[in-house]
Scaffold this active site. Structure first.
Site, PDB file in Angstrom:
ATOM      1  N   ASP A 245      18.174   7.238 -14.892  1.00 54.78           N
ATOM      2  CA  ASP A 245      16.843   7.379 -14.323  1.00 54.78           C
ATOM      3  C   ASP A 245      16.433   7.451 -12.967  1.00 54.78           C
ATOM      4  O   ASP A 245      16.990   6.471 -12.288  1.00 54.78           O
ATOM      5  CB  ASP A 245      15.703   6.532 -15.193  1.00 54.78           C
ATOM      6  CG  ASP A 245      14.314   6.852 -14.970  1.00 54.78           C
ATOM      7  OD1 ASP A 245      13.872   8.033 -15.423  1.00 54.78           O
ATOM      8  OD2 ASP A 245      13.626   6.264 -14.381  1.00 54.78           O
ATOM      9  N   GLU A 280      18.899  11.775 -13.220  1.00 55.00           N
ATOM     10  CA  GLU A 280      17.624  12.604 -12.637  1.00 55.00           C
ATOM     11  C   GLU A 280      17.426  12.295 -11.426  1.00 55.00           C
ATOM     12  O   GLU A 280      17.293  10.975 -10.627  1.00 55.00           O
ATOM     13  CB  GLU A 280      16.093  11.939 -13.475  1.00 55.00           C
ATOM     14  CG  GLU A 280      14.840  12.252 -13.001  1.00 55.00           C
ATOM     15  CD  GLU A 280      13.792  11.280 -13.542  1.00 55.00           C
ATOM     16  OE1 GLU A 280      12.681  12.061 -13.400  1.00 55.00           O
ATOM     17  OE2 GLU A 280      13.990  10.103 -13.504  1.00 55.00           O
TER      18      GLU A 280
END
Length: 590
Positions: A245, A280
């Protein structure tokens, strides 16, 4: 059994082993406190007492049966390992289905997910991606504010239950990915600042406060801790991949960035398995996705937010917030994403007024993961609306066909396959000041939007810390199984995924060598696209789509097979919300 705690800023540390007398731990020169216990064994519960006052769990705990503020439990993760690990599948075959364990099934458990695996397999899904499992305070949370990275959340079951879910998926030849968060820790019951201040680095800040320390001697331990966490999920539990993330928030000025160390360590220590690493990354760093002779060097793919944002503008007309950066030329941004992966490749990004991204046209399509919806893009909305609430059925079908029949890796968010209208709201079970700050922060996020310009308007935004917000986000499986519209759209999704498996995946495996796109119509904001990808063998995949509210002149279609729609279309005009997918196959001619 040896107990160890890195607590360089603590004056003293005691081991509190449940049922035993507290024992003082010995400190070495590097700030490690250690003690060898002759009474501890698997199943023993324990805590640490800092400076004679503060009682904390083990920050490296492998399980917290009674929540993060309670005693840790000794778990032997090596016992979870498979004698013959599942080898995985090629990334080209990945059809990713993202889900939140607590909201996916009625039970809200690993066992609840397991019962739905045959449904997902029959749909055409080849990989499920679990939102973060690292333990957080309370009964429900998205998981991105983790406190104990090694401990799978006890609200979903025990570690053995998680392992059982992975084995069940592997028996169906389905991969399981996990979302992990290394860029920050949660705000509540995170005690690291109390005894390990060097775990964080005040030289760098993120949207969550001081950055995790990845530099210097102290940062070396933190790096090892994060890499060990990645290896634990992949090696001990048998996950087939990780999605990291917001890696743009991993602030690291070391000679070798932690992302390089992590990927190279994983590749070296897990030979013989198809392990997929995904990012990400708002920075659009193509160098992390490089291939050598067709093989991944570090990371397999990045989430394609550029594709999503441009598509969302075209489907909904929304232009506020981060969509503003794609509202000037949405068709061009979409076309560039489809042909080159990123829309922004070094150009000035309007939201930051600075260059963003690196050249990505040389990367294969499977280096980016495309989606029309995911947890962020739905949950970032004040009321958690899905596309099924924002656009009509024609546009919804168009979006699904575009996502599933282009050569980039597709991702679906739970329930999307059946066009459910269940919202997915932001929820967290914080209490006290953390709850107040989260509630107010959530409402301030939307102050710039016209629909929430006043305090009264913002009061309507659901309270993230109200249990009703979590319950409203749970999938309604009765509607999925019985509602005619859901059944019809699920059938459509299944047909599209069968086409992808039979027609698109073989092309990805051959390798696309060129791509080009033309814009249709007179306005970039309300026209269409004509995109073509070509393999070295001469196969050509063509996608033509009209995102305007009027008919467009039909561009030349390649000779070959019409994959979509599965009914005839007029050859002179491209109707609104229409999408046509054609395939010219040199290797498998008609």
């Amino acid at each position: 059994m040896s107990f160890n705690l890195w607590a360089p800023t603590a004056g003293s540390v005691e081991l509190l082993e449940v049922g035993q007398t507290p024992r003082q731990m010995m400190r070495d020169a590097d700030g490690w406190y250690q003690l060898l216990s002759e009474t501890a064994r698997v199943g023993t519960r324990y805590q640490f007492r800092i400076n004679g006052e503060l009682i904390v769990p083990d920050p490296a705990s492998f399980f917290q049966p009674d929540d993060v503020g309670e005693p840790s439990e000794v778990i032997e993760t090596a016992a979870l390992r498979d004698a013959i690990p599942y080898r995985g599948r090629p990334f080209a075959e990945a059809v990713i289905y993202e889900l939140h364990v607590g909201a996916f099934s009625e039970e809200g458990t690993y066992a609840g997910v397991e019962t739905k695996l045959p449904y997902l397999r029959d749909l055409g899904v080849t990989a499920i991606e679990l939102m973060p499992l690292n333990d957080v305070p309370g009964r429900h949370n998205w998981g991105y504010d983790g406190v104990l990275l090694n401990a799978p959340n006890a609200r979903y079951g025990r570690p053995e239950d998680l392992k059982r879910l992975l084995r069940a998926a592997h028996e169906l030849d389905m991969m399981v990915y996990l979302d992990v968060v290394y860029n920050h820790f949660g705000p509540q019951l995170n005690y690291l600042h109390s005894y390990a201040e060097p775990f964080f680095n005040d030289r760098h800040t993120t949207g969550w406060g001081p950055a995790v320390n990845l530099e210097g001697n102290d940062g070396a331990f933190v790096r090892q801790f994060l890499i060990a966490n990645a290896l634990m999920w992949l090696h001990d539990y048998g996950f087939d991949g990780l999605r990291l993330d917001a890696v743009h928030a991993l602030k690291d000025d070391s000679e070798r960035h932690v992302l390089i160390d992590l990927a190279e360590t994983v590749r070296a220590q897990l030979p013989g398995r198809q392990v997929h690493l995904m990012l990400e990354n708002e920075a659009n760093q193509a160098h992390l996705l490089e291939r050598s002779h067709g093989r991944t060097m570090l990371y397999d793919a990045q989430w394609g937010d550029d594709f999503h944002n441009a598509l969302h503008v075209l489907l909904t007309g929304e232009r506020e917030g981060y969509y503003r950066a794609f509202a000037d030329r949405p068709l061009a941004h979409l076309a560039r994403s489809l042909t080159e992966g990123f829309a922004y490749q070094g150009e000035v990004f309007p939201l930051h007024d600075a260059p963003r991204g690196e050249a990505s046209a040389h990367l294969p399509p499977e280096a980016t993961i495309f989606f029309a919806q995911n947890h962020d893009q739905i949950g970032n909305r004040a009321f958690g609306e899905r596309l099924s609430k924002l656009v009509g059925p024609d546009k919804l079908e168009q979006a699904m066909a575009l996502v599933l029949l282009n050569p980039h890796i597709p991702l679906l968010f739970m329930g999307e396959e059946a066009a459910v209208e269940t919202p997915f709201l932001f929820f967290a079970d914080w209490s006290g000041e953390a709850a107040d700050l989260t509630r107010e922060g959530r409402r301030k996020e939307f102050a710039q939007f016209a629909a929430f310009a006043t305090a009264e308007m913002r009061e309507r935004i659901p309270d993230p810390c109200d249990e009703r917000t979590f319950l409203a986000s749970k999938l309604d499986w009765r509607a999925i199984d019985e509602a005619p519209t859901s059944i019809a759209f699920r059938t459509l999704t299944q047909r599209l995924l069968r086409l992808r498996r039979e027609k698109i995946v073989p092309l990805i495996k051959r390798g696309f060598t060129a791509a080009k796109a033309d814009l249709l119509g007179t306005s970039d904001a309300s026209g269409g696209i004509d995109v073509r990808w070509r393999t070295a063998q001469g196969d050509v995949l063509q996608i033509v789509a009209n995102f305007s509210d009027r008919g467009l002149s039909m561009p030349p279609l390649i000779e070959g097979e019409t994959l979509w729609p599965q009914q005839s279309v007029k050859q002179d005009m491209l109707a609104p919300a229409c999408i046509i997918v054609r395939l010219h196959s040199e290797t498998n001619p008609l």
